[in-house]
Design a protein around this motif. Structure first.
Motif, PDB file in Angstrom:
ATOM      1  N   ASN A  98       0.833  -1.190   0.000  1.00  0.00           N
ATOM      2  CA  ASN A  98       0.000   0.000   0.000  1.00  0.00           C
ATOM      3  C   ASN A  98       0.870   1.242   0.000  1.00  0.00           C
ATOM      4  OD1 ASN A  98      -1.627   2.294   1.213  1.00  0.00           O
ATOM      5  ND2 ASN A  98      -3.173   0.735   0.930  1.00  0.00           N
ATOM      6  N   PHE A  99       1.021   1.832  -1.150  1.00  0.00           N
ATOM      7  CA  PHE A  99       1.927   2.966  -1.289  1.00  0.00           C
ATOM      8  C   PHE A  99       1.484   4.136  -0.417  1.00  0.00           C
ATOM      9  CE2 PHE A  99       3.487   6.778  -3.529  1.00  0.00           C
ATOM     10  CZ  PHE A  99       4.840   6.503  -3.490  1.00  0.00           C
ATOM     11  N   GLN A 100       0.199   4.397  -0.390  1.00  0.00           N
ATOM     12  CA  GLN A 100      -0.287   5.530   0.383  1.00  0.00           C
ATOM     13  C   GLN A 100      -0.022   5.328   1.869  1.00  0.00           C
ATOM     14  OE1 GLN A 100      -4.421   6.468  -0.213  1.00  0.00           O
ATOM     15  NE2 GLN A 100      -4.434   8.033   1.359  1.00  0.00           N
ATOM     16  N   PHE A 101      -0.340   4.146   2.397  1.00  0.00           N
ATOM     17  CA  PHE A 101      -0.112   3.895   3.811  1.00  0.00           C
ATOM     18  C   PHE A 101       1.376   3.924   4.128  1.00  0.00           C
ATOM     19  CE2 PHE A 101       0.696   1.022   7.408  1.00  0.00           C
ATOM     20  CZ  PHE A 101      -0.061   1.659   8.370  1.00  0.00           C
ATOM     21  N   ALA A 102       2.192   3.335   3.253  1.00  0.00           N
ATOM     22  CA  ALA A 102       3.639   3.332   3.468  1.00  0.00           C
ATOM     23  C   ALA A 102       4.182   4.748   3.512  1.00  0.00           C
ATOM     24  CB  ALA A 102       4.329   2.533   2.357  1.00  0.00           C
ATOM     25  N   ASN A 103       3.683   5.594   2.651  1.00  0.00           N
ATOM     26  CA  ASN A 103       4.126   6.982   2.666  1.00  0.00           C
ATOM     27  C   ASN A 103       3.772   7.659   3.989  1.00  0.00           C
ATOM     28  OD1 ASN A 103       5.441   7.244   0.241  1.00  0.00           O
ATOM     29  ND2 ASN A 103       3.643   7.939  -0.879  1.00  0.00           N
ATOM     30  N   LYS A 104       2.588   7.362   4.513  1.00  0.00           N
ATOM     31  CA  LYS A 104       2.178   7.970   5.777  1.00  0.00           C
ATOM     32  C   LYS A 104       3.074   7.510   6.918  1.00  0.00           C
ATOM     33  CE  LYS A 104      -2.062   8.765   6.911  1.00  0.00           C
ATOM     34  NZ  LYS A 104      -3.478   8.607   7.282  1.00  0.00           N
ATOM     35  N   THR A 105       3.468   6.236   6.925  1.00  0.00           N
ATOM     36  CA  THR A 105       4.333   5.740   8.000  1.00  0.00           C
ATOM     37  C   THR A 105       5.711   6.379   7.930  1.00  0.00           C
ATOM     38  OG1 THR A 105       5.194   3.824   6.761  1.00  0.00           O
ATOM     39  CG2 THR A 105       3.153   3.512   8.004  1.00  0.00           C
ATOM     40  N   ALA A 106       6.105   6.820   6.736  1.00  0.00           N
ATOM     41  CA  ALA A 106       7.443   7.391   6.562  1.00  0.00           C
ATOM     42  C   ALA A 106       7.496   8.879   6.878  1.00  0.00           C
ATOM     43  CB  ALA A 106       7.927   7.151   5.137  1.00  0.00           C
ATOM     44  N   VAL A 107       6.356   9.504   7.118  1.00  0.00           N
ATOM     45  CA  VAL A 107       6.328  10.929   7.459  1.00  0.00           C
ATOM     46  C   VAL A 107       6.653  11.100   8.944  1.00  0.00           C
ATOM     47  CG1 VAL A 107       4.853  12.955   7.677  1.00  0.00           C
ATOM     48  CG2 VAL A 107       4.664  11.486   5.666  1.00  0.00           C
ATOM     49  N   ASN A 108       7.579  11.989   9.253  1.00  0.00           N
ATOM     50  CA  ASN A 108       7.986  12.264  10.632  1.00  0.00           C
ATOM     51  C   ASN A 108       8.339  11.002  11.413  1.00  0.00           C
ATOM     52  OD1 ASN A 108       7.431  15.017  10.176  1.00  0.00           O
ATOM     53  ND2 ASN A 108       5.300  14.767  10.829  1.00  0.00           N
ATOM     54  N   PRO A 109       9.205  10.130  10.872  1.00  0.00           N
ATOM     55  CA  PRO A 109       9.495   8.853  11.532  1.00  0.00           C
ATOM     56  C   PRO A 109      10.113   8.994  12.916  1.00  0.00           C
ATOM     57  CG  PRO A 109      11.089   9.260   9.793  1.00  0.00           C
ATOM     58  CD  PRO A 109      10.010  10.296   9.648  1.00  0.00           C
ATOM     59  N   GLU A 110      11.008   9.956  13.112  1.00  0.00           N
ATOM     60  CA  GLU A 110      11.649  10.118  14.417  1.00  0.00           C
ATOM     61  C   GLU A 110      10.626  10.515  15.477  1.00  0.00           C
ATOM     62  OE1 GLU A 110      14.952  12.711  14.416  1.00  0.00           O
ATOM     63  OE2 GLU A 110      16.168  11.457  13.094  1.00  0.00           O
ATOM     64  N   GLN A 111       9.736  11.452  15.122  1.00  0.00           N
ATOM     65  CA  GLN A 111       8.715  11.881  16.066  1.00  0.00           C
ATOM     66  C   GLN A 111       7.764  10.734  16.403  1.00  0.00           C
ATOM     67  OE1 GLN A 111       9.763  13.550  13.429  1.00  0.00           O
ATOM     68  NE2 GLN A 111       9.590  15.768  13.670  1.00  0.00           N
ATOM     69  N   LYS A 112       7.382   9.975  15.389  1.00  0.00           N
ATOM     70  CA  LYS A 112       6.450   8.867  15.617  1.00  0.00           C
ATOM     71  C   LYS A 112       7.083   7.786  16.482  1.00  0.00           C
ATOM     72  CE  LYS A 112       3.630   9.592  11.483  1.00  0.00           C
ATOM     73  NZ  LYS A 112       3.220   9.076  10.167  1.00  0.00           N
ATOM     74  N   ASP A 113       8.357   7.489  16.237  1.00  0.00           N
ATOM     75  CA  ASP A 113       9.030   6.476  17.050  1.00  0.00           C
ATOM     76  C   ASP A 113       9.183   6.961  18.490  1.00  0.00           C
ATOM     77  OD1 ASP A 113       9.170   4.724  14.962  1.00  0.00           O
ATOM     78  OD2 ASP A 113      11.294   5.033  14.540  1.00  0.00           O
ATOM     79  N   TYR A 114       9.441   8.237  18.670  1.00  0.00           N
ATOM     80  CA  TYR A 114       9.533   8.804  20.018  1.00  0.00           C
ATOM     81  C   TYR A 114       8.198   8.652  20.750  1.00  0.00           C
ATOM     82  CZ  TYR A 114      10.103  12.347  23.685  1.00  0.00           C
ATOM     83  OH  TYR A 114      10.151  12.999  24.890  1.00  0.00           O
ATOM     84  N   ILE A 115       7.112   8.983  20.063  1.00  0.00           N
ATOM     85  CA  ILE A 115       5.774   8.841  20.637  1.00  0.00           C
ATOM     86  C   ILE A 115       5.509   7.393  21.027  1.00  0.00           C
ATOM     87  CG2 ILE A 115       3.306   8.919  20.058  1.00  0.00           C
ATOM     88  CD1 ILE A 115       4.019  11.354  18.239  1.00  0.00           C
ATOM     89  N   CYS A 116       5.886   6.479  20.143  1.00  0.00           N
ATOM     90  CA  CYS A 116       5.597   5.062  20.384  1.00  0.00           C
ATOM     91  C   CYS A 116       6.445   4.471  21.503  1.00  0.00           C
ATOM     92  CB  CYS A 116       5.764   4.269  19.092  1.00  0.00           C
ATOM     93  SG  CYS A 116       4.469   4.624  17.887  1.00  0.00           S
ATOM     94  N   GLN A 117       7.651   4.970  21.676  1.00  0.00           N
ATOM     95  CA  GLN A 117       8.460   4.541  22.812  1.00  0.00           C
ATOM     96  C   GLN A 117       7.786   4.946  24.121  1.00  0.00           C
ATOM     97  OE1 GLN A 117      12.706   5.468  22.587  1.00  0.00           O
ATOM     98  NE2 GLN A 117      12.578   5.416  20.373  1.00  0.00           N
ATOM     99  N   LEU A 118       7.249   6.161  24.158  1.00  0.00           N
ATOM    100  CA  LEU A 118       6.522   6.614  25.343  1.00  0.00           C
ATOM    101  C   LEU A 118       5.266   5.768  25.556  1.00  0.00           C
ATOM    102  CD1 LEU A 118       6.711  10.505  24.934  1.00  0.00           C
ATOM    103  CD2 LEU A 118       8.129   9.057  26.397  1.00  0.00           C
ATOM    104  N   ALA A 119       4.565   5.473  24.469  1.00  0.00           N
ATOM    105  CA  ALA A 119       3.335   4.675  24.566  1.00  0.00           C
ATOM    106  C   ALA A 119       3.625   3.269  25.065  1.00  0.00           C
ATOM    107  CB  ALA A 119       2.644   4.628  23.205  1.00  0.00           C
ATOM    108  N   ALA A 120       4.716   2.673  24.589  1.00  0.00           N
ATOM    109  CA  ALA A 120       5.055   1.300  24.971  1.00  0.00           C
ATOM    110  C   ALA A 120       5.296   1.180  26.474  1.00  0.00           C
ATOM    111  CB  ALA A 120       6.278   0.831  24.195  1.00  0.00           C
ATOM    112  N   ARG A 121       5.796   2.256  27.087  1.00  0.00           N
ATOM    113  CA  ARG A 121       6.041   2.233  28.534  1.00  0.00           C
ATOM    114  C   ARG A 121       4.752   2.130  29.338  1.00  0.00           C
ATOM    115  NH1 ARG A 121      10.229   7.366  28.767  1.00  0.00           N
ATOM    116  NH2 ARG A 121      11.841   6.502  27.396  1.00  0.00           N
TER     117      ARG A 121
END
Length: 250
Positions: free
Chosen positions: A65-88
């Protein structure tokens, strides 16, 4: 470090995270960003990964899914930071809802080793967690091929059968005046259904979406309990959200 060693580490990182940017790969490999870019071009030419602006992603995400893949690639550092906080926030034994948002998808690498149960309507999340410690309950219903997710009345009935400790949902826009907004009625209805069945609902939202309004206003701010965003949220805006009674993690 020679190319073969760099190649192995790059492919392993992209496979585990779904995507990676040039800067974080350069830090991982202890090499220059120019070398990383050259390596990514070569690996993309061999069909081993998909080249994105500023980094790379798994071929399966790009082709499924090109569209979804593109969305996951936007602001990857910020999203990973958010998800690290969420995982805790997630405890062993928890049952959690995960919607089909691109930020929520990036939570997968941080929960793979947790003994928890995930209820989701996202096919990419299903694929990422299939070989992990996580037990996955895929919501049934009509598949949206473009979004790689399951939506509709049957999906909402499926969600209503379960109770979860936590729900993690994404959003296209949020504002103090208008609440939560989305680009799609389908995704909005799924998020509301999950929030209604969870003890605690977390909104995962990168700072670019704060104080933005999209096509459909679908819920008040009271739909969620905790907002998790990234470090780029302005201090003044954080204060305003807290003054509005929102529990804020960033």
């Amino acid at each position: 470090m020679n190319f073969q060693h760099r190649k192995r580490l790059i492919l392993q990182t992209v496979d585990e995270r779904g995507s990676a940017d040039v800067r974080e790969l350069a830090e991982l490999l202890q090499t220059s960003e120019m070398t990383v870019r050259r390596d990514l071009v070569q690996l993309a030419a061999s069909g081993l990964l998909y080249r994105t602006r500023g980094g790379a992603m798994k071929v399966s995400l790009a082709t499924d899914n090109f569209q979804f893949a593109n969305k996951t690639a936007v602001n990857p550092e910020q999203k990973d930071y958010i998800c690290q906080l969420a995982a805790r926030e997630i405890q062993e034994g928890d049952v959690i809802f995960m919607d089909c948002g691109s930020t929520v998808f990036r939570l997968c690498p941080f929960i793979k080793n947790k003994r928890i149960s995930v209820i989701t309507n996202s096919l990419p999340i299903l694929a990422e967690l299939m070989s992990s410690e996580v037990t996955v309950n895929l919501i049934g219903g009509e598949v949206d091929k473009e979004r790689q997710a399951v939506h509709g009345l049957i999906a909402e009935e499926h969600i209503a059968r379960y109770r979860a400790n936590r729900a993690f949902i994404g959003v296209d826009g949020i504002s103090l005046q208008n609440g939560l907004s989305a680009n799609s009625e389908k995704e909005a209805s799924t998020a509301v259904a999950m929030a209604n069945q969870a003890e605690t609902t977390y909104l995962l939202c990168d700072s670019s979406k704060l104080e933005t309004n999209k096509y459909l206003r679908f819920a008040p701010l009271s739909l969620f309990d905790i907002l998790i965003t990234d470090y780029e949220a302005s201090a003044d805006l954080v204060v305003k959200y807290k003054q509005a009674g929102i529990t804020f993690i960033n």
